[in-house]
Design an enzyme around this catalytic site. Structure first.
Site, PDB file in Angstrom:
ATOM      1  N   GLU A   1       0.656  -1.343  -0.131  1.00  0.00           N
ATOM      2  CA  GLU A   1      -0.192   0.141   0.039  1.00  0.00           C
ATOM      3  C   GLU A   1       0.795   1.251  -0.060  1.00  0.00           C
ATOM      4  OE1 GLU A   1      -2.494   1.656  -0.452  1.00  0.00           O
ATOM      5  OE2 GLU A   1      -4.372   0.903   0.637  1.00  0.00           O
TER       6      GLU A   1
ATOM      7  N   ASP B   1      -4.410   4.894   6.163  1.00  0.00           N
ATOM      8  CA  ASP B   1      -5.021   6.092   6.859  1.00  0.00           C
ATOM      9  C   ASP B   1      -5.892   5.836   7.940  1.00  0.00           C
ATOM     10  OD1 ASP B   1      -5.739   8.876   7.314  1.00  0.00           O
ATOM     11  OD2 ASP B   1      -7.190   8.933   5.326  1.00  0.00           O
TER      12      ASP B   1
HETATM   13  P1  IMP Z   1      -7.781   4.230   4.351  1.00  0.00           P
HETATM   14  O1  IMP Z   1      -8.615   3.097   3.817  1.00  0.00           O
HETATM   15  O2  IMP Z   1      -8.104   5.182   5.027  1.00  0.00           O
HETATM   16  O3  IMP Z   1      -6.571   3.316   5.245  1.00  0.00           O
HETATM   17  O4  IMP Z   1      -7.133   4.978   3.377  1.00  0.00           O
HETATM   18  C1  IMP Z   1      -6.331   4.444   2.405  1.00  0.00           C
HETATM   19  C2  IMP Z   1      -6.281   5.293   1.082  1.00  0.00           C
HETATM   20  O5  IMP Z   1      -6.752   6.566   1.280  1.00  0.00           O
HETATM   21  C3  IMP Z   1      -4.859   5.020   0.424  1.00  0.00           C
HETATM   22  O6  IMP Z   1      -4.548   4.021  -0.211  1.00  0.00           O
HETATM   23  C4  IMP Z   1      -5.020   6.409  -0.494  1.00  0.00           C
HETATM   24  O7  IMP Z   1      -5.385   6.232  -1.528  1.00  0.00           O
HETATM   25  C5  IMP Z   1      -5.908   7.482   0.205  1.00  0.00           C
HETATM   26  N1  IMP Z   1      -5.186   8.309   1.167  1.00  0.00           N
HETATM   27  C6  IMP Z   1      -5.134   8.490   2.513  1.00  0.00           C
HETATM   28  N2  IMP Z   1      -4.431   9.368   2.952  1.00  0.00           N
HETATM   29  C7  IMP Z   1      -3.975   9.992   1.918  1.00  0.00           C
HETATM   30  C8  IMP Z   1      -3.274  11.073   1.825  1.00  0.00           C
HETATM   31  O8  IMP Z   1      -2.511  12.038   2.615  1.00  0.00           O
HETATM   32  N3  IMP Z   1      -2.797  11.472   0.690  1.00  0.00           N
HETATM   33  C9  IMP Z   1      -3.229  10.841  -0.673  1.00  0.00           C
HETATM   34  N4  IMP Z   1      -3.938   9.748  -0.561  1.00  0.00           N
HETATM   35  C10 IMP Z   1      -4.220   9.349   0.903  1.00  0.00           C
HETATM   36 MG    MG Z   2      -4.074   4.037  -2.257  1.00  0.00          MG
END
Ligand code: IMP
Ligand code: MG
Length: 180
Positions: free
Chosen positions: A104, A108
């Site tokens: 990944e 986030d």
């Molecule tokens: P999660 O499902 O909340 O863990 O988010 C994961 C996805 O959100 C990542 O694979 C990114 O595509 C996007 N994402 C989260 N934070 C950022 C950031 O700061 N910049 C760009 N993409 C982000």
């Molecule tokens: Mg991503």
């Protein structure tokens, strides 16, 4: 060379992790993967689009015989409060009994992987490991066990090295942080 400030889609971003620091860390992660998998060639699964660039460097840094493939997941934050994630590009490879390393760009909230890992588990791998370049611990809603972590970062929006802001900024060779 990277510049200290870039503008993407009308917003300003400042240099946060420079190219050398980034590349040095990717080499270390590659070495860690190599040390852990001396015999059994893993299959790397990159999550498109963000992980493509990290994945390309990571598999070369690992210097081990391996296979790689990609999947594409789409999350509908804001639209589906159920937190559903669609698999847009499914995995075709036979993962039965394989060591799988999911790659990944950033974890986030952890929602994407908390959905994807059980789907992957259902394909019968022997073990699943997680490699992520970046992690925002303060944003965690779904804890994900991380085996290979590049950098923990604060809960600020970042771009570059595969990470985008509305599709832009992936080509930047370093990580940039949004200026408030
Ligand atoms: P999660 O499902 O909340 O863990 O988010 C994961 C996805 O959100 C990542 O694979 C990114 O595509 C996007 N994402 C989260 N934070 C950022 C950031 O700061 N910049 C760009 N993409 C982000
Ligand atoms: Mg991503």
């Amino acid at each position: 060379m990277e510049s200290p400030l870039v503008q993407v889609n009308g917003l300003d971003f400042k240099l946060y992790i420079d190219q050398t620091t980034l590349q040095d860390r990717v080499q270390e992660l590659g070495a860690a993967i190599r040390a852990k998998h001396p015999k059994e060639p893993p299959i790397f699964i990159g999550i498109l689009n963000g992980a493509a660039i990290f994945m390309a460097d990571l598999v070369r840094a690992s210097q081990i015989p391996c296979e790689l493939t990609f999947t594409r997941l789409s999350s509908y934050q804001g639209l589906a409060s159920s937190g559903e994630v669609d698999i847009l590009l499914p995995i075709k490879e036979d993962l039965t009994g394989r060591v799988v390393i999911v790659v990944e760009d950033i974890i986030d909230t952890g929602r994407t992987l908390s959905f994807f890992i059980p789907q992957l588990q259902a394909l019968g791998p022997k073990r699943i490991e997680i490699a992520t370049l970046l992690h925002k611990p303060a944003a965690t809603q779904y804890p994900i066990p991380i085996d290979y972590l590049g950098f923990s970062i604060p809960n600020d929006f970042v771009i570059g090295y595969g990470l985008d802001f509305d599709g832009k900024g992936r080509e930047l060779p370093a990580i940039y942080q949004k200026v408030d």
